[in-house]
Design an enzyme around this catalytic site. Structure first.
Site, PDB file in Angstrom:
ATOM      1  N   GLY A 267       0.811  -1.218   0.000  1.00 28.50           N
ATOM      2  CA  GLY A 267       0.000   0.000   0.000  1.00 28.50           C
ATOM      3  C   GLY A 267       0.845   1.270   0.000  1.00 28.50           C
ATOM      4  O   GLY A 267       0.640   2.169  -0.807  1.00 28.50           O
ATOM      5  N   ALA A 268       1.809   1.337   0.918  1.00 27.90           N
ATOM      6  CA  ALA A 268       2.620   2.539   1.024  1.00 27.90           C
ATOM      7  C   ALA A 268       3.783   2.276   1.974  1.00 27.90           C
ATOM      8  O   ALA A 268       3.810   1.258   2.665  1.00 27.90           O
ATOM      9  CB  ALA A 268       1.793   3.708   1.536  1.00 27.90           C
ATOM     10  N   MET A 269       4.715   3.219   2.021  1.00 28.51           N
ATOM     11  CA  MET A 269       5.928   3.020   2.814  1.00 28.51           C
ATOM     12  C   MET A 269       6.325   4.306   3.533  1.00 28.51           C
ATOM     13  O   MET A 269       6.362   5.366   2.927  1.00 28.51           O
ATOM     14  CB  MET A 269       7.046   2.531   1.875  1.00 28.51           C
ATOM     15  CG  MET A 269       8.362   2.289   2.563  1.00 28.51           C
ATOM     16  SD  MET A 269       8.219   0.970   3.827  1.00 28.51           S
ATOM     17  CE  MET A 269       9.410   1.566   5.005  1.00 28.51           C
ATOM     18  N   GLU A 270       6.665   4.154   4.808  1.00 24.73           N
ATOM     19  CA  GLU A 270       6.856   5.288   5.712  1.00 24.73           C
ATOM     20  C   GLU A 270       8.259   5.883   5.726  1.00 24.73           C
ATOM     21  O   GLU A 270       8.670   6.462   6.740  1.00 24.73           O
ATOM     22  CB  GLU A 270       6.497   4.831   7.136  1.00 24.73           C
ATOM     23  CG  GLU A 270       7.481   3.820   7.773  1.00 24.73           C
ATOM     24  CD  GLU A 270       7.089   2.358   7.635  1.00 24.73           C
ATOM     25  OE1 GLU A 270       6.356   2.025   6.693  1.00 24.73           O
ATOM     26  OE2 GLU A 270       7.521   1.540   8.458  1.00 24.73           O
ATOM     27  N   ASN A 271       9.022   5.799   4.631  1.00 25.19           N
ATOM     28  CA  ASN A 271      10.381   6.353   4.603  1.00 25.19           C
ATOM     29  C   ASN A 271      10.421   7.732   5.263  1.00 25.19           C
ATOM     30  O   ASN A 271       9.553   8.561   5.049  1.00 25.19           O
ATOM     31  CB  ASN A 271      10.851   6.492   3.165  1.00 25.19           C
ATOM     32  CG  ASN A 271      10.498   5.289   2.330  1.00 25.19           C
ATOM     33  OD1 ASN A 271      10.923   4.190   2.627  1.00 25.19           O
ATOM     34  ND2 ASN A 271       9.661   5.500   1.323  1.00 25.19           N
ATOM     35  N   HIS A 303      -1.784   6.043   8.493  1.00 26.85           N
ATOM     36  CA  HIS A 303      -0.913   4.944   8.921  1.00 26.85           C
ATOM     37  C   HIS A 303       0.563   5.300   8.690  1.00 26.85           C
ATOM     38  O   HIS A 303       1.385   5.203   9.604  1.00 26.85           O
ATOM     39  CB  HIS A 303      -1.292   3.681   8.149  1.00 26.85           C
ATOM     40  CG  HIS A 303      -0.458   2.487   8.462  1.00 26.85           C
ATOM     41  ND1 HIS A 303      -0.860   1.510   9.339  1.00 26.85           N
ATOM     42  CD2 HIS A 303       0.766   2.094   8.026  1.00 26.85           C
ATOM     43  CE1 HIS A 303       0.073   0.574   9.430  1.00 26.85           C
ATOM     44  NE2 HIS A 303       1.077   0.906   8.634  1.00 26.85           N
ATOM     45  N   GLU A 304       0.873   5.728   7.484  1.00 24.76           N
ATOM     46  CA  GLU A 304       2.288   6.021   7.176  1.00 24.76           C
ATOM     47  C   GLU A 304       2.766   7.231   7.972  1.00 24.76           C
ATOM     48  O   GLU A 304       3.892   7.257   8.464  1.00 24.76           O
ATOM     49  CB  GLU A 304       2.487   6.245   5.677  1.00 24.76           C
ATOM     50  CG  GLU A 304       1.976   5.114   4.783  1.00 24.76           C
ATOM     51  CD  GLU A 304       2.456   3.721   5.162  1.00 24.76           C
ATOM     52  OE1 GLU A 304       3.559   3.592   5.748  1.00 24.76           O
ATOM     53  OE2 GLU A 304       1.714   2.750   4.894  1.00 24.76           O
ATOM     54  N   HIS A 307       3.597   6.274  11.498  1.00 21.17           N
ATOM     55  CA  HIS A 307       4.867   5.545  11.621  1.00 21.17           C
ATOM     56  C   HIS A 307       6.025   6.480  11.983  1.00 21.17           C
ATOM     57  O   HIS A 307       7.057   6.019  12.471  1.00 21.17           O
ATOM     58  CB  HIS A 307       5.213   4.850  10.308  1.00 21.17           C
ATOM     59  CG  HIS A 307       4.725   3.428  10.180  1.00 21.17           C
ATOM     60  ND1 HIS A 307       4.842   2.510  11.188  1.00 21.17           N
ATOM     61  CD2 HIS A 307       4.156   2.769   9.125  1.00 21.17           C
ATOM     62  CE1 HIS A 307       4.358   1.332  10.759  1.00 21.17           C
ATOM     63  NE2 HIS A 307       3.933   1.470   9.522  1.00 21.17           N
ATOM     64  N   GLU A 326       4.030  -2.319  13.281  1.00 25.93           N
ATOM     65  CA  GLU A 326       2.845  -2.476  12.430  1.00 25.93           C
ATOM     66  C   GLU A 326       1.555  -2.673  13.235  1.00 25.93           C
ATOM     67  O   GLU A 326       0.536  -2.057  12.942  1.00 25.93           O
ATOM     68  CB  GLU A 326       3.041  -3.610  11.423  1.00 25.93           C
ATOM     69  CG  GLU A 326       4.163  -3.346  10.403  1.00 25.93           C
ATOM     70  CD  GLU A 326       4.002  -2.049   9.620  1.00 25.93           C
ATOM     71  OE1 GLU A 326       2.905  -1.449   9.631  1.00 25.93           O
ATOM     72  OE2 GLU A 326       4.997  -1.619   8.999  1.00 25.93           O
TER      73      GLU A 326
END
Ligand code: TRP
Ligand code: ZN
Length: 889
Positions: A267-271, A303-304, A307, A326
Site C-alpha cells: 500500500g505505502a511506505m513510511e520512509n 498509517h504512514e 509511523h 505495524e
C-alpha cells in the site's frame, strides 16, 4: 533466486551487530541503462560486542562491485571476499571509513524492491531487506545512521530529485544533468531510506504544529494526477492534528513529502520524511475513486504518517519485532478512522476482515505468532497476523489499562526509547511500568499462534439471585506444535433484562454499591483455562451480551437461540454486538440452508431472518451505514472459514438463495430506501464525509438486492444511476450489479462505455477488471483469461495482478474452486510466471492454494498437486519456496 538450501533465521539467534555505521554518505548517478552508487560509510566497532576486530560482513545482492577502499587504502581482490549475498572485509582499526562503488540495474528491476523504475520515474522500496540491492551495507534495523544523499540525473527527464530529510543544495552538472543533496538529521535504519527522481508535479500546503512551527507538505504525482491529491492532503493534515491531540506527538522535520507511484508491491511506505505510496492509496476524487477508496486513502495516509513515531523515531530491533511498529500503527490508524467517521462501522469492517482472513491464516499452514520465532523470507511475514492481530493485541492492552493508563504507557514508551531500535517486550514493559501492572501472562499473545476458542455457558440461581458465566478457553494446535498456555482474554460484557435494558453489574464478593451505580458494561479478564464469574442481585434470568466491541480476537461461542439473537439485534446497547447478533443469526440460517442443499432437499429459509432484516430496514432512526452492514450477509469466505469442510457450491447456493429471498420479500422496503437515497445523491454534490458514505452504502446494497428481482424498472434505475451519477461509488455499483445480472446486452454496453471513458486511468481500470473477475456467473475463468489479453492488463503491475487474479481467486470462490481444478492450474501457472518477475507478488497470490485442507478430498488432491508442481518448477524465489514448502509440510 534460491541456489542453495534456504536458510531459516531464528529469533533466538539474535546478536547485536559487530560494527555500527555513524554516517552514511551516498551518491547516485542515474542513467537509462544502469545506475552507479557510491557509498561512504563512517563506521566503528560496536563497543557492546567487546574487544577485537572480527571481519566486517556487509549485505549486498545483485550488485556489481566496481571499487572498495578502507580509509584511504584501495582494496585489491585478495583483500575482500564476495559472494551472492555479502562482501567481507577486514577492518584495521576501531574507527574507519569504508568506500564502495557499485553498478546496479533499476531499469530492469521487476521485483520492485531496492531501486527500480515505475513508468518513467526512479523510486525505491527498501523495507524489509531491499537496501542491500542498492549498496553494500549492514542492512538490519538495529544499525541506525545519519544519511546524506546526492542524486545526479538528466535534468530534462528527472527535474525532481528527492531523498529523506532536508534539501541542502542543488545545481547543474555536465551533459544536461543536475544534482541535489538531501540530509536526514535523524538516525535511521536503511529500510527507511528513499530516493525519487522523475518529472513530478506537486500539490503544496502547510501545517502549523502545536508548538507554532510550520511544516511544508508536498504530494508529488505525475501531472495528470494533480487534480486527485486534495483528499490525501486533507487526510494528512487531519492525521497530524490527531497525533498531536491523542498521543501528544508532533512532526519533527520542516518538510513532509508523499510521492505516488503506479508500480508498488504494497500500500505505502513510511520512509523518513519521504513516504512513497501506491497511487491507489493517494489519488482520490469523486469521479474516479469510490467511497471505500477515499476511506482507504485517509487510513493509509494516516498509517504512514503515524509511523514517524511508531516505527521511525522508535524502530524495531530485528524483523521478528515487526508487529511492534505495524500492530501499533494499525491500531493507531484504526482509532483515527473511527474518530473521523463512524466508530461502530469501522469496528465492524475491521472485525469482519480479521475473522475472515486473519483467522484463516491462523488456522492454516503459515500460522505464526504475532512475534514469529523464525522465518525464511521476511517479506512473507507482512501478514494479517502481524498487522491486524497485532493491532488487536494493542487494543487489548488499552482495554485492560483504560484510555488514560494506555496514554501514560505510550508516553513512557516514546520517551524511553526515542532514537532506539527495540522489541515488543520493551513496548509491554513501558505499559507495565507506567501503570504498575504485570503483563507476563498477557505477553503470550505475542508468542503463541492460533485463534483461541472461548466457550461460554450460563447458570441462573433464582433463589440466590445470582447469574454465573463459565468461560472455557482452548487454542487449537498450530504447525509449530507448541503447547498452548491460557491467554489473558478481556471480555467486555453486559446483561440485558427482559425489556432489553442493561443491568447493573456486581460480581459476588464485591462490596455493596458505593454512591455511584455499578457499571452496566464491564471488562472481565479471563486468565484460566476454565473460570466462572458470578453476578449478584440479578432478579430474573438475563440475556448476556458478550465480547462487546469484539474486545478480544477469539472465537466465542454461547448457545443463543434465534429468538435471543433477534432480541439482541434490537436491544443491545453495544452497536457492534447488535450487528454481531445479526451475523450469528444469519450464520445459523445459512448453515441450515447449506445442510439442506447437501442433502438434496428444497431450500427453505427461516423467516425470522427476513423479519429481523425487515425491522432493521424499517427503522428510520438507525444510521444507514449500520443498516447496510446489517443487511450484508456473512461472505462466502467467512462461511468457508467457519466450516469444518467447506462445500463451495453449497455455500454459494445457500447464500444466493437467501439473498434472493430477501430481495423478493423485502422488495418494497428496499425500493423505497433506494429511491430516497438515490434522490438525495442526485440532488447534492458528492462529499467524502461519513454521512454521505453511509447514505450511499445503503443505497448501493439495496440496489444489489433489488436487481435480483430482475424487474424492468430496477434495470432502468440501475442504468439511470450508471449514466447520470456524479461519482465512482454509484457508477461502479451500478456496473457491478449489471455485470452480475442476466441482462447481457446492457452488461456488455456498460462495460464497454466504462472502459472507453476511463481507459487512461489505470486505477479505474483496476476496478473494471475486479468487478468482472469477481462475477460468480458461470465461465469465470474464461473471462479472466480473456481479460488478461486486454491492452490495459500487465503482469508487471501489482495492482493489475491483484485486481484480476487476486479478485478471481479470493472473491470468486465458485469459479476458482471449479471441480475440474482449472482454477487451481491457472493460479499455479501464474505463480510460476510471477516467481521470476516479482517474488513478493507471486508469494502473496499463492495464499488461496495454501488453504487446501479446508476442502473435500478431490479438491485437496488437486490443490496439493498444483503446489507440488510449483515446487518442482525450477528455481524458486525464497518467497515462493517458503510458502509452498510450508503448505505441503
Ligand atoms: N511498512 C509498510 C507499511 O506501512 C509496509 C511495506 C510497504 C512493505 N512496502 C513494502 C513491506 C514492501 C514489505 C515489502 O505497512
Ligand atoms: Zn505500516
Amino acid at each position: 533466486m534460491r541456489t542453495e538450501q534456504p536458510q531459516v533465521i531464528y529469533l533466538k539467534d539474535y546478536q547485536a551487530p559487530e560494527y555500527l555505521i555513524d554516517e552514511t554518505h551516498l551518491t547516485f548517478e542515474l542513467f537509462e541503462d544502469h545506475t552507479l552508487v557510491h557509498a561512504q560509510l563512517v563506521m566503528r566497532r560496536n563497543p557492546a560486542r567487546g574487544a577485537g576486530l572480527p571481519p566486517l560482513v556487509l549485505d549486498g545482492q545483485q550488485l556489481e562491485l566496481l571499487r572498495a577502499a578502507l580509509d584511504d587504502r584501495e582494496l585489491q581482490a585478495a583483500d575482500y571476499q564476495l559472494d551472492g549475498d555479502s562482501l567481507t572485509v577486514q577492518p584495521q582499526a576501531e574507527h574507519f571509513t569504508l568506500d564502495t562503488s557499485v553498478k546496479i540495474h533499476p531499469e530492469s528491476n521487476t521485483a520492485l524492491e531496492g531501486l527500480y523504475k515505475s513508468g518513467k520515474m526512479f523510486c525505491t522500496q527498501c523495507e524489509a531487506e531491499g537496501f542491500r540491492k542498492i549498496t553494500y551495507y549492514l542492512d538490519r534495523p538495529d544499525v541506525m545512521s545519519s544519511f546524506t544523499t546526492t542524486v545526479i540525473a538528466e535534468q530534462h527527464r528527472y527535474p525532481v530529485l528527492l531523498s529523506n530529510g532536508n534539501p541542502t543544495g542543488s545545481g547543474p552538472a555536465e551533459d544536461g544533468r543536475h544534482w541535489a543533496t538531501w540530509e536526514d538529521p535523524f538516525k535511521k535504519p536503511a529500510y527507511l531510506f528513499a530516493l525519487v527522481a522523475g518529472d513530478l508535479w506537486c500539490v503544496e500546503d502547510t501545517f502549523t504544529r502545536q508548538s507554532g512551527r510550520d511544516v511544508l507538505l508536498r504530494i508529488y504525482v505525475e501531472p495528470e494526477n494533480l487534480d486527485k491529491c486534495d483528499h490525501a492532503m486533507v487526510s494528512l493534515k487531519k492525521s497530524m492534528r490527531w497525533d498531536e491531540e491523542v498521543y501528544g506527538r508532533e512532526y519533527d522535520l520542516d518538510i513532509f513529502m508523499i510521492v505516488a507511484v503506479n508500480d508498488f508491491n504494497m500500500g505505502a511506505m513510511e520512509n523518513k520524511g519521504l513516504n512513497i505510496f501506491n497511487s491507489s492509496c493517494v489519488l482520490a476524487r469523486a469521479e474516479t475513486a469510490t467511497d471505500a477508496a477515499h476511506q482507504r486513502v485517509e487510513g493509509v495516509v494516516a498509517h504512514e504518517y503515524f509511523h514517524n513515531w511508531s516505527g521511525n523515531r522508535v524502530t524495531c530491533r530485528d524483523w521478528f519485532q515487526l508487529s511492534l511498529k505495524e500492530g501499533f500503527t494499525v491500531f493507531r490508524d484504526a482509532e483515527f478512522s473511527a474518530d473521523m467517521n463512524s466508530r461502530t462501522v469501522k469496528r465492524i469492517e475491521d472485525v469482519a476482515y480479521l475473522r475472515t482472513h486473519q483467522f484463516a491464516e491462523d488456522a492454516g499452514p503459515m500460522a505464526h505468532p504475532v512475534r514469529p520465532d523464525s522465518f525464511i523470507e521476511i517479506s512473507n511475514f507482512y501478514t494479517l497476523t502481524v498487522y491486524e492481530k497485532g493491532a488487536e493485541v494493542v487494543r487489548m492492552v488499552r482495554t485492560l489499562l483504560g484510555a488514560d493508563g494506555f496514554r501514560k504507557g505510550s508516553d513512557l514508551y516514546f520517551e524511553r526509547h526515542d532514537g532506539q531500535a527495540v522489541t515488543t517486550d520493551d513496548f509491554i514493559k513501558a505499559m507495565e511500568d507506567a501503570n504498575g501492572v504485570d503483563f507476563t501472562q498477557f505477553k503470550r499473545w505475542y508468542s503463541q499462534a492460533g485463534t483461541p476458542r472461548l466457550e461460554v455457558s450460563e447458570a441462573y440461581d433464582a433463589a440466590a439471585q445470582t447469574y454465573s458465566l463459565t468461560f472455557r478457553q482452548s487454542c487449537p494446535p498450530t504447525p509449530d506444535k507448541a503447547e498452548k498456555l491460557p491467554f489473558v482474554i478481556p471480555v467486555e460484557l453486559g446483561l440485558l433484562d427482559a425489556a432489553g435494558n442493561d443491568l447493573p453489574l456486581q460480581l459476588a464478593g464485591e462490596g455493596a454499591a458505593t454512591a455511584a451505580e455499578p457499571a452496566t458494561s464491564r471488562v472481565l479478564s479471563v486468565t484460566e483455562a476454565e473460570q466462572t464469574f458470578t453476578f449478584q442481585g440479578i432478579q430474573a434470568k438475563p440475556l448476556p451480551s458478550l465480547l462487546r466491541g469484539f474486545s478480544a480476537p477469539v472465537k466465542l461461542s454461547f448457545p443463543y437461540d434465534r429468538d435471543q439473537l433477534m432480541f439482541l439485534m434490537q436491544h443491545d446497547s453495544d452497536g457492534f454486538n447488535r450487528w454481531e447478533a445479526g451475523q450469528q443469526l444469519a450464520v445459523q440460517v445459512l448453515q441450515e440452508l447449506i445442510g439442506q442443499h447437501q442433502r438434496g432437499e428444497a431450500l427453505k429459509l427461516d423467516q425470522r431472518l427476513i423479519t429481523a432484516l425487515g425491522t432493521v430496514l424499517g427503522n428510520p432512526s438507525l444510521d444507514p451505514a449500520m443498516v447496510a452492514e446489517m443487511l450484508s450477509l456473512p461472505g462466502e469466505a467467512y462461511l468457508t472459514e467457519i466450516s469444518q469442510v467447506a462445500d463451495v457450491d453449497a455455500i454459494h447456493a445457500a447464500r444466493e438463495f437467501a439473498r434472493q429471498q430477501i430481495a423478493e420479500q423485502l422488495f418494497d422496503a428496499l425500493w423505497a430506501r433506494y429511491q430516497a437515497h438515490r434522490e438525495a445523491s442526485r440532488s447534492t454534490a458528492y462529499v467524502a464525509s461519513a454521512e454521505h458514505f453511509a447514505r450511499r452504502s445503503l443505497q448501493n446494497i439495496a440496489l444489489s438486492y433489488l436487481m435480483l428481482s430482475g424487474k424492468p424498472h430496477v434495470l432502468e434505475a440501475t442504468l439511470e444511476q450508471f449514466e447520470h451519477c456524479d461519482n465512482m461509488t454509484e457508477r461502479l455499483t451500478a456496473l457491478a450489479v449489471l455485470v452480475n445480472s442476466p441482462f447481457q446486452a446492457e452488461r456488455a454496453k456498460a462495460l464497454e462505455a466504462f472502459a472507453e471513458h476511463f481507459k487512461d486511468n489505470p486505477l479505474v481500470m483496476d476496478q473494471w477488471f475486479s468487478v468482472q473477475a469477481a462475477s460468480t456467473l458461470p465461465g469465470g475463468l474464461a473471462r479472466v483469461k480473456a481479460l488478461m489479453q486486454h491492452p490495459a492488463f500487465t503482469l508487471k503491475n501489482p495492482n493489475k495482478v491483484r485486481a484480476l487474479i487476486g479478485a478471481f481467486a479470493g472473491q470468486n470462490l465458485v469459479n476458482f474452486h471449479a471441480a475440474d481444478g482449472s482454477g487451481y492450474r491457472f493460479l499455479a501457472d501464474l505463480v510460476i510466471e510471477l516467481n521470476a518477475l516479482n517474488p513478493q507478488i507471486a508469494s502473496r497470490q499463492l495464499a488461496p492454494l495454501t488453504r487446501w485442507r479446508k476442502y473435500d478430498e478431490a479438491r485437496q488432491a488437486l490443490m496439493k498437486g498444483e503446489l507440488e508442481r510449483i515446487l518442482a518448477s525450477g528455481e524458486l524465489s525464497s518467497d515462493v519456496y517458503e510458502v509452498v514448502s510450508k503448505s505441503l509440510a
